[in-house]
Motif scaffolding. Structure first.
Motif, mmCIF file in Angstrom:
data_model
loop_
_atom_site.group_PDB
_atom_site.id
_atom_site.type_symbol
_atom_site.label_atom_id
_atom_site.label_comp_id
_atom_site.label_asym_id
_atom_site.label_seq_id
_atom_site.Cartn_x
_atom_site.Cartn_y
_atom_site.Cartn_z
ATOM 1 N N GLU A 149 0.818 -1.219 0.000
ATOM 2 C CA GLU A 149 0.000 0.000 0.000
ATOM 3 C C GLU A 149 0.853 1.271 0.000
ATOM 4 O O GLU A 149 0.386 2.337 -0.421
ATOM 5 N N ASN A 150 2.124 1.163 0.444
ATOM 6 C CA ASN A 150 3.001 2.331 0.404
ATOM 7 C C ASN A 150 3.210 2.833 -1.027
ATOM 8 O O ASN A 150 3.532 4.008 -1.238
ATOM 9 N N LEU A 151 3.023 1.937 -1.995
ATOM 10 C CA LEU A 151 3.199 2.335 -3.387
ATOM 11 C C LEU A 151 2.140 3.341 -3.822
ATOM 12 O O LEU A 151 2.338 4.078 -4.797
ATOM 13 N N GLY A 152 1.035 3.384 -3.105
ATOM 14 C CA GLY A 152 -0.016 4.327 -3.440
ATOM 15 C C GLY A 152 0.451 5.764 -3.377
ATOM 16 O O GLY A 152 -0.040 6.627 -4.121
ATOM 17 N N GLY A 153 1.415 6.044 -2.508
ATOM 18 C CA GLY A 153 1.934 7.393 -2.390
ATOM 19 C C GLY A 153 2.754 7.824 -3.597
ATOM 20 O O GLY A 153 3.058 9.011 -3.747
ATOM 21 N N LEU A 154 3.116 6.869 -4.459
ATOM 22 C CA LEU A 154 3.909 7.168 -5.651
ATOM 23 C C LEU A 154 3.049 7.214 -6.902
ATOM 24 O O LEU A 154 3.563 7.441 -8.004
ATOM 25 N N LEU A 155 1.758 6.999 -6.733
ATOM 26 C CA LEU A 155 0.869 6.853 -7.881
ATOM 27 C C LEU A 155 0.808 8.118 -8.735
ATOM 28 O O LEU A 155 0.721 8.039 -9.969
ATOM 29 N N GLY A 156 0.855 9.289 -8.107
ATOM 30 C CA GLY A 156 0.801 10.533 -8.864
ATOM 31 C C GLY A 156 1.953 10.639 -9.847
ATOM 32 O O GLY A 156 1.760 10.986 -11.028
ATOM 33 N N ALA A 157 3.164 10.334 -9.379
ATOM 34 C CA ALA A 157 4.339 10.399 -10.250
ATOM 35 C C ALA A 157 4.251 9.363 -11.367
ATOM 36 O O ALA A 157 4.633 9.624 -12.514
ATOM 37 N N VAL A 158 3.705 8.193 -11.030
ATOM 38 C CA VAL A 158 3.569 7.130 -12.037
ATOM 39 C C VAL A 158 2.598 7.554 -13.136
ATOM 40 O O VAL A 158 2.901 7.457 -14.338
ATOM 41 N N GLN A 159 1.438 8.036 -12.760
ATOM 42 C CA GLN A 159 0.396 8.338 -13.735
ATOM 43 C C GLN A 159 0.636 9.635 -14.498
ATOM 44 O O GLN A 159 0.311 9.735 -15.682
ATOM 45 N N HIS A 160 1.200 10.622 -13.814
ATOM 46 C CA HIS A 160 1.309 11.938 -14.447
ATOM 47 C C HIS A 160 2.683 12.220 -15.041
ATOM 48 O O HIS A 160 2.793 12.983 -16.010
ATOM 49 N N ALA A 161 3.726 11.610 -14.491
ATOM 50 C CA ALA A 161 5.077 11.870 -14.991
ATOM 51 C C ALA A 161 5.701 10.650 -15.659
ATOM 52 O O ALA A 161 6.759 10.759 -16.281
ATOM 53 N N GLY A 162 5.058 9.491 -15.507
ATOM 54 C CA GLY A 162 5.590 8.278 -16.132
ATOM 55 C C GLY A 162 6.842 7.756 -15.472
ATOM 56 O O GLY A 162 7.623 7.028 -16.102
ATOM 57 N N ILE A 163 7.030 8.111 -14.192
ATOM 58 C CA ILE A 163 8.204 7.625 -13.470
ATOM 59 C C ILE A 163 7.787 7.021 -12.136
ATOM 60 O O ILE A 163 6.760 7.390 -11.563
ATOM 61 N N LEU A 164 8.598 6.087 -11.677
ATOM 62 C CA LEU A 164 8.414 5.496 -10.353
ATOM 63 C C LEU A 164 9.616 5.871 -9.509
ATOM 64 O O LEU A 164 10.714 5.338 -9.714
ATOM 65 N N PRO A 165 9.461 6.811 -8.562
ATOM 66 C CA PRO A 165 10.593 7.130 -7.683
ATOM 67 C C PRO A 165 10.984 5.905 -6.862
ATOM 68 O O PRO A 165 10.131 5.278 -6.227
ATOM 69 N N ALA A 166 12.249 5.548 -6.894
ATOM 70 C CA ALA A 166 12.747 4.396 -6.139
ATOM 71 C C ALA A 166 13.509 4.907 -4.933
ATOM 72 O O ALA A 166 14.565 5.520 -5.068
ATOM 73 N N LEU A 167 12.969 4.648 -3.747
ATOM 74 C CA LEU A 167 13.577 5.134 -2.516
ATOM 75 C C LEU A 167 14.634 4.182 -1.978
ATOM 76 O O LEU A 167 15.226 4.428 -0.931
#
Length: 291
Positions: A149-167
Protein backbone atom coordinates in the motif's frame (compact mmCIF):
# COMPACT_ATOMS: atom_id res chain seq x y z
CA UNK A 1 -15.12 -13.02 21.87
CA UNK A 2 -12.48 -11.45 19.64
CA UNK A 3 -11.63 -7.76 19.98
CA UNK A 4 -10.30 -6.07 16.86
CA UNK A 5 -8.71 -2.62 16.63
CA UNK A 6 -7.85 -0.71 13.48
CA UNK A 7 -11.03 -1.65 11.59
CA UNK A 8 -11.11 1.78 9.95
CA UNK A 9 -7.71 1.10 8.41
CA UNK A 10 -6.11 -1.34 6.04
CA UNK A 11 -5.71 -4.50 8.11
CA UNK A 12 -8.20 -4.46 10.99
CA UNK A 13 -11.23 -4.54 8.70
CA UNK A 14 -9.91 -7.70 7.06
CA UNK A 15 -9.36 -9.28 10.48
CA UNK A 16 -12.88 -8.41 11.66
CA UNK A 17 -14.68 -9.52 8.51
CA UNK A 18 -12.64 -12.75 8.38
CA UNK A 19 -13.60 -13.62 11.95
CA UNK A 20 -17.25 -12.74 11.34
CA UNK A 21 -17.23 -14.92 8.20
CA UNK A 22 -15.94 -17.76 10.38
CA UNK A 23 -18.97 -17.31 12.66
CA UNK A 24 -17.01 -15.91 15.59
CA UNK A 25 -18.23 -13.19 17.98
CA UNK A 26 -16.40 -9.95 17.34
CA UNK A 27 -16.16 -6.61 19.12
CA UNK A 28 -14.64 -3.86 16.99
CA UNK A 29 -12.96 -0.76 18.38
CA UNK A 30 -13.77 2.47 16.56
CA UNK A 31 -13.55 6.18 17.30
CA UNK A 32 -17.12 6.92 16.22
CA UNK A 33 -20.38 5.02 15.76
CA UNK A 34 -20.48 5.60 12.01
CA UNK A 35 -17.12 3.87 11.55
CA UNK A 36 -18.56 0.77 13.19
CA UNK A 37 -21.83 0.65 11.26
CA UNK A 38 -20.74 -1.84 8.59
CA UNK A 39 -19.47 -4.22 11.26
CA UNK A 40 -22.58 -3.85 13.41
CA UNK A 41 -24.69 -4.75 10.38
CA UNK A 42 -22.70 -7.99 10.14
CA UNK A 43 -23.36 -8.80 13.80
CA UNK A 44 -20.33 -7.35 15.55
CA UNK A 45 -20.41 -5.45 18.81
CA UNK A 46 -19.09 -1.91 18.56
CA UNK A 47 -16.94 -0.25 21.22
CA UNK A 48 -16.45 3.47 20.64
CA UNK A 49 -13.19 4.68 22.18
CA UNK A 50 -9.70 5.95 21.53
CA UNK A 51 -6.90 3.40 21.77
CA UNK A 52 -5.08 6.01 23.84
CA UNK A 53 -7.71 5.63 26.58
CA UNK A 54 -6.29 2.67 28.48
CA UNK A 55 -9.26 2.33 30.85
CA UNK A 56 -11.75 2.29 27.98
CA UNK A 57 -9.54 -0.19 26.13
CA UNK A 58 -9.43 -2.41 29.22
CA UNK A 59 -13.23 -2.35 29.32
CA UNK A 60 -13.41 -3.32 25.63
CA UNK A 61 -10.97 -6.19 26.18
CA UNK A 62 -12.88 -7.60 29.15
CA UNK A 63 -14.07 -11.13 28.48
CA UNK A 64 -12.10 -11.52 25.24
CA UNK A 65 -10.15 -14.66 24.42
CA UNK A 66 -8.29 -13.05 21.52
CA UNK A 67 -7.44 -9.53 20.35
CA UNK A 68 -5.80 -7.76 17.43
CA UNK A 69 -3.94 -4.57 18.33
CA UNK A 70 -1.84 -2.11 16.36
CA UNK A 71 -0.31 1.33 16.76
CA UNK A 72 -2.36 3.64 14.50
CA UNK A 73 -0.25 5.45 11.89
CA UNK A 74 0.42 9.10 12.74
CA UNK A 75 -0.85 12.00 10.70
CA UNK A 76 1.61 13.76 8.37
CA UNK A 77 2.53 16.51 10.80
CA UNK A 78 2.59 14.55 14.07
CA UNK A 79 5.72 15.25 16.13
CA UNK A 80 7.40 12.86 18.56
CA UNK A 81 6.47 9.80 16.48
CA UNK A 82 8.53 7.23 18.37
CA UNK A 83 7.45 8.57 21.77
CA UNK A 84 3.84 8.50 20.54
CA UNK A 85 4.24 4.83 19.64
CA UNK A 86 5.66 4.09 23.08
CA UNK A 87 2.62 5.75 24.70
CA UNK A 88 0.28 3.52 22.74
CA UNK A 89 2.24 0.42 23.70
CA UNK A 90 2.32 1.43 27.37
CA UNK A 91 -1.44 1.93 27.18
CA UNK A 92 -1.92 -1.51 25.66
CA UNK A 93 0.18 -3.03 28.46
CA UNK A 94 -1.81 -1.21 31.14
CA UNK A 95 -5.13 -2.27 29.61
CA UNK A 96 -4.02 -5.90 29.32
CA UNK A 97 -2.96 -5.90 32.95
CA UNK A 98 -6.49 -4.82 33.87
CA UNK A 99 -8.16 -7.19 31.40
CA UNK A 100 -5.84 -10.08 30.50
CA UNK A 101 -6.52 -11.78 27.16
CA UNK A 102 -5.41 -15.32 26.41
CA UNK A 103 -3.87 -14.46 23.04
CA UNK A 104 -3.04 -11.11 21.43
CA UNK A 105 -1.87 -10.48 17.88
CA UNK A 106 0.20 -7.30 17.59
CA UNK A 107 0.87 -5.90 14.14
CA UNK A 108 4.65 -5.57 14.12
CA UNK A 109 7.15 -5.26 11.27
CA UNK A 110 10.07 -6.86 9.55
CA UNK A 111 13.16 -5.50 11.32
CA UNK A 112 11.46 -5.26 14.72
CA UNK A 113 14.22 -7.38 16.24
CA UNK A 114 16.40 -4.23 16.29
CA UNK A 115 15.94 -1.44 18.87
CA UNK A 116 17.20 1.31 16.56
CA UNK A 117 18.43 2.16 13.09
CA UNK A 118 15.17 1.10 11.45
CA UNK A 119 13.13 4.30 11.30
CA UNK A 120 9.57 4.03 12.62
CA UNK A 121 9.97 0.27 13.10
CA UNK A 122 11.98 0.91 16.29
CA UNK A 123 8.78 1.58 18.23
CA UNK A 124 7.65 -1.97 17.47
CA UNK A 125 10.80 -3.42 18.99
CA UNK A 126 9.72 -1.59 22.14
CA UNK A 127 6.24 -2.99 21.65
CA UNK A 128 7.38 -6.59 21.37
CA UNK A 129 9.66 -6.31 24.40
CA UNK A 130 7.13 -4.49 26.57
CA UNK A 131 4.11 -6.62 25.79
CA UNK A 132 6.08 -9.85 25.62
CA UNK A 133 7.07 -9.33 29.26
CA UNK A 134 3.44 -9.47 30.44
CA UNK A 135 2.84 -12.73 32.32
CA UNK A 136 0.06 -15.13 31.40
CA UNK A 137 -0.62 -13.79 27.88
CA UNK A 138 0.44 -15.44 24.65
CA UNK A 139 1.42 -13.06 21.88
CA UNK A 140 1.73 -13.40 18.15
CA UNK A 141 4.03 -10.67 16.90
CA UNK A 142 3.07 -10.40 13.25
CA UNK A 143 6.17 -8.99 11.57
CA UNK A 144 4.79 -7.85 8.24
CA UNK A 145 6.97 -6.95 5.28
CA UNK A 146 6.94 -3.58 3.51
CA UNK A 147 3.31 -2.70 2.80
CA UNK A 148 2.46 -2.75 -0.90
CA UNK A 149 0.00 0.00 0.00
CA UNK A 150 3.00 2.33 0.40
CA UNK A 151 3.20 2.34 -3.39
CA UNK A 152 -0.02 4.33 -3.44
CA UNK A 153 1.93 7.39 -2.39
CA UNK A 154 3.91 7.17 -5.65
CA UNK A 155 0.87 6.85 -7.88
CA UNK A 156 0.80 10.53 -8.86
CA UNK A 157 4.34 10.40 -10.25
CA UNK A 158 3.57 7.13 -12.04
CA UNK A 159 0.40 8.34 -13.74
CA UNK A 160 1.31 11.94 -14.45
CA UNK A 161 5.08 11.87 -14.99
CA UNK A 162 5.59 8.28 -16.13
CA UNK A 163 8.20 7.62 -13.47
CA UNK A 164 8.41 5.50 -10.35
CA UNK A 165 10.59 7.13 -7.68
CA UNK A 166 12.75 4.40 -6.14
CA UNK A 167 13.58 5.13 -2.52
CA UNK A 168 15.93 2.16 -2.33
CA UNK A 169 18.28 0.38 -4.74
CA UNK A 170 16.03 -0.15 -7.80
CA UNK A 171 17.34 -3.67 -8.42
CA UNK A 172 17.21 -4.82 -4.80
CA UNK A 173 14.31 -7.23 -4.36
CA UNK A 174 12.91 -7.29 -0.83
CA UNK A 175 9.75 -8.64 0.86
CA UNK A 176 6.51 -6.75 0.32
CA UNK A 177 2.99 -7.72 1.33
CA UNK A 178 -0.58 -6.53 0.83
CA UNK A 179 -2.79 -5.44 3.74
CA UNK A 180 -5.30 -8.10 2.68
CA UNK A 181 -2.72 -10.80 3.41
CA UNK A 182 -1.80 -9.18 6.72
CA UNK A 183 -5.41 -9.15 7.90
CA UNK A 184 -5.98 -12.74 6.84
CA UNK A 185 -2.79 -13.91 8.56
CA UNK A 186 -3.81 -12.13 11.76
CA UNK A 187 -7.27 -13.70 11.64
CA UNK A 188 -5.80 -17.16 11.15
CA UNK A 189 -3.44 -16.60 14.09
CA UNK A 190 -6.42 -15.67 16.27
CA UNK A 191 -8.44 -18.66 15.12
CA UNK A 192 -5.49 -21.01 15.70
CA UNK A 193 -3.59 -19.59 18.69
CA UNK A 194 -0.12 -20.89 19.47
CA UNK A 195 0.79 -22.87 22.56
CA UNK A 196 3.25 -20.12 23.46
CA UNK A 197 4.19 -16.68 22.18
CA UNK A 198 5.45 -16.64 18.62
CA UNK A 199 6.82 -14.44 15.86
CA UNK A 200 5.31 -14.72 12.38
CA UNK A 201 7.34 -13.26 9.53
CA UNK A 202 4.85 -12.40 6.80
CA UNK A 203 5.78 -11.70 3.18
CA UNK A 204 3.91 -11.70 -0.10
CA UNK A 205 4.16 -14.51 -2.67
CA UNK A 206 7.56 -13.23 -3.86
CA UNK A 207 10.12 -10.49 -3.27
CA UNK A 208 10.03 -7.46 -5.56
CA UNK A 209 12.38 -4.66 -6.57
CA UNK A 210 11.31 -1.17 -7.61
CA UNK A 211 12.34 -2.16 -11.14
CA UNK A 212 9.79 -4.98 -11.03
CA UNK A 213 7.20 -2.62 -9.58
CA UNK A 214 7.77 -0.23 -12.49
CA UNK A 215 7.36 -3.12 -14.94
CA UNK A 216 4.06 -4.07 -13.29
CA UNK A 217 2.80 -0.51 -13.62
CA UNK A 218 3.95 -0.46 -17.25
CA UNK A 219 2.00 -3.61 -18.03
CA UNK A 220 -1.18 -2.39 -16.39
CA UNK A 221 -1.03 1.12 -17.87
CA UNK A 222 0.08 0.07 -21.35
CA UNK A 223 2.97 2.53 -21.35
CA UNK A 224 6.55 2.54 -20.12
CA UNK A 225 7.06 3.61 -16.53
CA UNK A 226 10.70 4.41 -15.89
CA UNK A 227 12.41 3.95 -12.53
CA UNK A 228 13.80 7.18 -11.09
CA UNK A 229 16.32 6.36 -8.34
CA UNK A 230 16.18 8.85 -5.48
CA UNK A 231 19.60 9.38 -3.83
CA UNK A 232 19.69 9.18 -0.03
CA UNK A 233 19.99 12.96 0.32
CA UNK A 234 16.90 13.40 -1.84
CA UNK A 235 14.58 11.03 0.01
CA UNK A 236 13.41 13.47 2.68
CA UNK A 237 12.72 16.36 0.25
CA UNK A 238 10.90 13.98 -2.11
CA UNK A 239 8.69 12.66 0.68
CA UNK A 240 7.98 16.12 2.01
CA UNK A 241 6.98 17.21 -1.48
CA UNK A 242 4.49 14.33 -1.53
CA UNK A 243 2.93 15.61 1.71
CA UNK A 244 4.80 13.69 4.40
CA UNK A 245 5.90 15.59 7.50
CA UNK A 246 9.60 16.26 8.06
CA UNK A 247 9.99 13.93 11.05
CA UNK A 248 8.28 10.96 9.41
CA UNK A 249 10.22 11.59 6.19
CA UNK A 250 13.47 11.33 8.14
CA UNK A 251 12.38 8.11 9.80
CA UNK A 252 11.23 6.71 6.47
CA UNK A 253 14.63 7.53 4.94
CA UNK A 254 16.33 5.62 7.75
CA UNK A 255 14.02 2.65 7.13
CA UNK A 256 14.67 2.55 3.38
CA UNK A 257 18.43 2.72 3.89
CA UNK A 258 18.12 -0.09 6.45
CA UNK A 259 16.22 -2.18 3.89
CA UNK A 260 19.08 -1.72 1.42
CA UNK A 261 21.73 -2.52 4.03
CA UNK A 262 19.94 -5.68 5.15
CA UNK A 263 19.24 -4.42 8.68
CA UNK A 264 15.49 -4.48 8.03
CA UNK A 265 15.16 -8.14 7.19
CA UNK A 266 13.55 -11.29 8.52
CA UNK A 267 15.45 -13.26 11.14
CA UNK A 268 14.37 -16.81 10.36
CA UNK A 269 15.27 -19.21 13.14
CA UNK A 270 12.37 -19.87 15.49
CA UNK A 271 10.09 -17.42 13.68
CA UNK A 272 7.34 -18.85 11.48
CA UNK A 273 7.65 -17.67 7.88
CA UNK A 274 4.30 -17.24 6.13
CA UNK A 275 3.61 -16.09 2.59
CA UNK A 276 0.48 -14.27 1.52
CA UNK A 277 -1.46 -14.79 -1.68
CA UNK A 278 -1.76 -11.34 -3.29
CA UNK A 279 0.87 -10.95 -6.06
CA UNK A 280 2.28 -7.63 -7.17
CA UNK A 281 0.40 -7.69 -10.48
CA UNK A 282 -2.97 -8.13 -8.76
CA UNK A 283 -2.22 -5.40 -6.23
CA UNK A 284 -1.17 -2.91 -8.92
CA UNK A 285 -4.37 -3.62 -10.85
CA UNK A 286 -6.42 -2.98 -7.71
CA UNK A 287 -4.44 0.20 -6.95
CA UNK A 288 -5.30 1.49 -10.43
CA UNK A 289 -8.97 0.61 -9.95
CA UNK A 290 -9.01 -2.18 -12.52
CA UNK A 291 -11.32 -5.19 -12.06
Amino acid sequence: MYVVAGVSGQTGSVVAFSLLAAGKPVRVIVRSEDKGRAFKERGAEVAVLSLEDRDALAAALRGATGAYLLVPPPGPEVAGIIARGHRYIDGFAAALKQSPVDHVVLLSSVGAQHPDGTGPIAMLNYGERTLGALPGIRFTFLRAAYFLENLGGLLGAVQHAGILPALSNPTHAFPMVAAQDIGEAAAQALLHPPAQSQVIELAGPAEYSFTEVAAAFSQQLGKTINVAPVPPDGIVPALQQSGMGAEMAGLYREMMLAIDSGRVAFTGGAARHVRGKVPLSQFIAQLLGKP
